[in-house]
Write an enzyme that holds these catalytic residues in place. Structure first.
Site, PDB file in Angstrom:
ATOM      1  CB  SER A 147       5.962  26.607 -79.950  1.00 10.86           C
ATOM      2  OG  SER A 147       5.585  27.442 -78.865  1.00 10.86           O
ATOM      3  CE  LYS A 178       7.607  22.259 -80.593  1.00 11.51           C
ATOM      4  NZ  LYS A 178       7.151  21.240 -81.558  1.00 11.51           N
TER       5      LYS A 178
END
Length: 252
Positions: A147, A178
């Site tokens: 992400s 992430k």
């Protein structure tokens, strides 16, 4: 030619008889990745924690898709899936969870554990479980769906394309997991060497279950195109990088 058409045109054809596994491939971005790989002639296994949902996805996608029950947080499930699939050329670690958007003042340790169990530890477990199969491939590829909100550079130097001010500090569990995925991607690429192509994808905000309740997000198929590009990189392609869905390199 728009960005999507350009990306599609740049994606090379897969090697003959290529086999891929997409974790969490029964919905959202994962489903779109499966669909696009199938369109290119790749045999694709959908890794689904809920076998019934995986079977429904196969019915929708057609006979070229296959399903395997796979809970990335369960070591025995990972081992059983690796045994069933056998040879593998492409691994797309797409399965992920978002346990909340709270910041440090409200995030619970349990939320952090939930995010890391699937997004980080599960990703590592699946990668390790399928490394022997990938090692036998002539063109091993690993794509970790990450992400952009995990990019430390973008978080500390807000990108004007995004409304970062409204989200600064939020989503501690998901976003930090992430960031960890990005680190795991880089270190995996360094450990496996240049024959493997190991990259992370920043898919952008998409209309998926991860953002349920939010009336925002783009088409998951756009993000899938970026993942398929990384899954089918040529042998002289890049490794150990974070890429935006549009094919541009993103900062860690």
């Amino acid at each position: 030619m728009n960005q999507i058409e350009r990306l599609h045109a740049e994606i090379p054809s897969p090697a003959p008889n290529s086999v891929a596994l997409v974790t969490g491939g029964n919905s959202g971005i994962g489903f779109a990745i499966v669909q696009q790989l199938l369109d290119r002639g790749v045999t694709v296994w959908i890794g689904a924690r809920d076998l019934e949902k995986g079977q429904l996805a196969v019915k929708e996608l057609g006979s070229s898709a296959r399903v395997v029950e796979l809970d990335v947080t369960d070591a025995s499930s990972v081992a059983a899936a690796a045994e069933r699939i056998g040879d593998l050329d492409i691994l797309v670690n797409n399965a992920g969870v978002n346990p909340g958007r709270e910041d440090i003042t409200a995030t619970t340790v349990e939320q952090l554990r939930t995010a890391y169990e699937t997004n980080v530890f599960g990703l590592i477990a699946v990668t390790q479980g399928f490394l022997p199969a990938l090692g036998r491939s002539a063109h091993p590829r690993i794509v970790n769906v990450s992400s952009g909100t995990g990019s430390l550079f973008w978080n500390s130097n807000p990108n004007p394309q995004f409304d970062w001010e409204q989200v600064q500090g939020s989503g501690l569990a998901y976003r930090s997991s992430k960031t960890a995925v990005n680190a795991v991607t880089l270190l995996t690429a360094q450990a496996l060497g240049d024959r493997f192509k190991v990259n992370a994808l920043a898919p952008g905000l998409r209309r998926t279950n991860l953002i349920a309740g939010m009336s925002v997000g783009g088409d998951p198929a756009e993000a899938a195109t970026g993942a398929v590009r990384l899954a089918l990189l040529p042998d002289d392609g890049p490794t150990g990088a974070l890429w935006s869905w549009d094919g541009t390199r993103a900062p860690w």
